[in-house]
Write an enzyme that holds these catalytic residues in place. Structure first.
Site, PDB file in Angstrom:
ATOM      1  N   ALA A 139     -18.713  10.863   6.510  1.00 29.89           N
ATOM      2  CA  ALA A 139     -17.796  10.812   7.785  1.00 29.89           C
ATOM      3  C   ALA A 139     -16.416  10.427   7.205  1.00 29.89           C
ATOM      4  O   ALA A 139     -16.287  10.111   6.182  1.00 29.89           O
ATOM      5  CB  ALA A 139     -18.492   9.790   8.662  1.00 29.89           C
ATOM      6  N   ASP A 184      -5.695   0.902   5.552  1.00 31.68           N
ATOM      7  CA  ASP A 184      -4.614  -0.319   5.983  1.00 31.68           C
ATOM      8  C   ASP A 184      -5.628  -1.524   6.251  1.00 31.68           C
ATOM      9  O   ASP A 184      -5.230  -2.384   5.585  1.00 31.68           O
ATOM     10  CB  ASP A 184      -4.210   0.116   7.572  1.00 31.68           C
ATOM     11  CG  ASP A 184      -3.587   1.550   7.577  1.00 31.68           C
ATOM     12  OD1 ASP A 184      -2.848   1.631   6.687  1.00 31.68           O
ATOM     13  OD2 ASP A 184      -3.703   2.175   8.591  1.00 31.68           O
ATOM     14  N   PHE A 203      -4.972   9.499  -5.732  1.00 25.38           N
ATOM     15  CA  PHE A 203      -3.978  10.485  -5.349  1.00 25.38           C
ATOM     16  C   PHE A 203      -2.496   9.892  -5.794  1.00 25.38           C
ATOM     17  O   PHE A 203      -1.634  10.341  -6.560  1.00 25.38           O
ATOM     18  CB  PHE A 203      -3.938  11.255  -4.384  1.00 25.38           C
ATOM     19  CG  PHE A 203      -2.937  12.410  -4.191  1.00 25.38           C
ATOM     20  CD1 PHE A 203      -2.726  13.297  -5.071  1.00 25.38           C
ATOM     21  CD2 PHE A 203      -2.121  12.306  -2.887  1.00 25.38           C
ATOM     22  CE1 PHE A 203      -1.824  14.254  -4.779  1.00 25.38           C
ATOM     23  CE2 PHE A 203      -0.998  13.182  -2.651  1.00 25.38           C
ATOM     24  CZ  PHE A 203      -0.794  14.232  -3.780  1.00 25.38           C
ATOM     25  N   ASP A 244       0.959  -1.260  -0.180  1.00 28.23           N
ATOM     26  CA  ASP A 244      -0.073  -0.082   0.167  1.00 28.23           C
ATOM     27  C   ASP A 244       0.917   1.126   0.210  1.00 28.23           C
ATOM     28  O   ASP A 244       1.534   1.620   1.055  1.00 28.23           O
ATOM     29  CB  ASP A 244      -0.908   0.092   1.400  1.00 28.23           C
ATOM     30  CG  ASP A 244      -1.853   1.053   1.057  1.00 28.23           C
ATOM     31  OD1 ASP A 244      -1.768   1.958   0.221  1.00 28.23           O
ATOM     32  OD2 ASP A 244      -2.699   1.327   2.303  1.00 28.23           O
TER      33      ASP A 244
END
Length: 308
Positions: free
Chosen positions: A226, A233, A158, A123
Site C-alpha cells: 500500500a 514526516d 533517492f 528531512d
C-alpha cells in the site's frame, strides 16, 4: 508584565522544537504528522506552517496558501521581539522554493546565535523512487548549504543519491553515502528506506567523534502492499523524539521509531480493509490519533543489526 514561558524557564527532559513544515486542514502530512507525536513524547512544539492546504496534493484538487520567505522571517522577528527564540531543536521537512530554503538557513543561524547547541533535524524532502518533486535548483542548496549545518539528516534512498551524487545499489553503497554525508556535516544520518534487490532497509550511521569511523546499522523493514501519505514526516519526528532520550544510541532510537511506524501502518491497513476499501487502489491517510499508544510506548518489534 508578561508571565514567564514555562517551557523556557523550567528544565525539560525533552526540549522545545520549532517545526517548519506544511499543514493540511484534513489528513496527516507535514506538521499534522509530526507535531502530535512529538507532543506525545513530551516536547513543546511550535509549528510554522510553510503551506496551508485543504488536503494533501495527492487528491484530485486542493486549495490553500503558501508562506513565502519574508512571511517566515516576520514570524521569527515576532518571536525574537518577545525573547521567545530559545529552541533546543529545529525540524524541517518539505520546502518548495529556493527563496524559502534560503530563509530557513537564516533561521538556523539566528536560532544558533541564541542557543549554540541547537539540534537541527532535517528531512531533505526532494523526491522518491527516481522522481523529483521540488525544483532542480534546490538540490545544490541542500547539498552545499543545508547538509553542512544539519545535526541529523533523514533522506530516503533517492534523496541520499541526490545529496551524494552516486547511486545506492547495495548496503555498502548506503554505508558509503552515510560516510560522505558525515564528512559534509551531520553526525547522525538515517537513510530511512533503501530498496536492495526487493528487500527494504533502513541504514543508520552515527559519527560520535569527527574523523573516527561511525557506528552503522541496518533494520530490515517489511514491505506493505500500500502507499501511505505522511510517513516520512512522522518517521523523522519519531527519530527526533527518541534521539533526545538516547543521544548516544541511534540504533535504539531507530528501533523505537520503526516499531512505532510499522504498528501504525498495520493499523491503518487493517482499518481501511475493515471499511471495505482496497488499500492498493489509492494512497492512504495514516491513523495517527488511533495509534497514540504505539507512539508513546512502542513495543520494539524491529531490531537493529550492527555492522562490524
Amino acid at each position: 508584565m508578561a508571565p514567564p514561558i514555562l517551557s523556557l524557564v523550567l528544565p525539560s527532559e525533552t526540549g522545545r522544537v520549532l517545526s517548519i513544515q506544511s499543514h493540511t486542514v484534513q489528513g496527516y502530512v507535514g506538521n499534522k504528522s509530526a507535531v502530535f507525536p512529538l507532543q506525545l513524547l513530551g516536547y513543546d512544539v511550535d509549528p510554522i506552517n510553510s503551506v496551508q492546504f485543504s488536503n494533501h496534493t495527492g487528491y484530485p484538487t486542493f486549495k490553500g496558501q503558501v508562506l513565502n520567505g519574508q512571511q517566515l522571517w516576520e514570524l521569527i522577528e515576532g518571536l525574537e521581539g518577545n525573547d521567545l527564540l530559545y529552541y533546543t531543536h529545529l525540524l524541517t521537512g518539505y520546502i518548495g522554493s529556493v527563496s524559502f530554503l534560503d530563509t530557513v538557513l537564516e533561521v538556523v543561524s539566528k536560532l544558533r546565535s541564541v542557543n549554540p547547541k541547537l539540534i537541527y533535524v532535517c528531512d531533505p524532502v526532494m523526491g522518491d523512487e527516481g522522481k523529483l518533486y521540488v525544483p532542480q535548483e534546490l538540490i545544490s542548496v541542500y547539498r552545499e548549504r543545508v547538509v553542512p549545518v544539519a545535526s541529523m539528516l533523514t533522506p530516503n534512498q533517492f534523496e541520499a543519491e541526490l545529496l551524494t551524487g552516486f547511486r545506492i545499489q547495495s548496503e555498502d553503497d548506503g554505508r558509503k553515502a552515510c560516510n560522505f554525508l558525515h564528512e559534509a556535516g551531520p553526525s547522525k544520518v538515517v537513510i530511512t528506506s533503501i530498496n536492495i534487490d526487493g528487500t527494504l532497509l533502513l541504514i543508520g550511521s552515527h559519527e560520535k567523534e569527527k574523523g573516527k569511523p561511525p557506528k552503522q546499522f541496518k533494520i530490515v523493514i517489511p514491505k506493505i502492499p500500500a502507499y501511505f501519505t505522511g510517513t516520512g514526516d512522522l518517521m523523522t519526528a519519531l527519530l527526533l523524539g527518541w534521539s533526545n532520550k538516547y543521544p548516544d544510541n541511534l540504533e535504539i532510537t531507530a528501533e523505537l521509531a520503526v516499531s512505532s511506524l510499522q504498528a501504525l501502518l498495520q493499523r491503518t491497513l487493517n482499518d481501511y480493509k475493515s471499511a471495505g476499501h482496497d488499500p492498493r487502489s489509492t494512497s492512504l491517510e495514516i491513523r495517527l490519533i488511533q495509534s497514540q499508544d504505539d507512539i508513546r510506548s512502542p513495543e520494539i518489534t524491529f531490531k537493529a543489526e550492527i555492522y562490524s
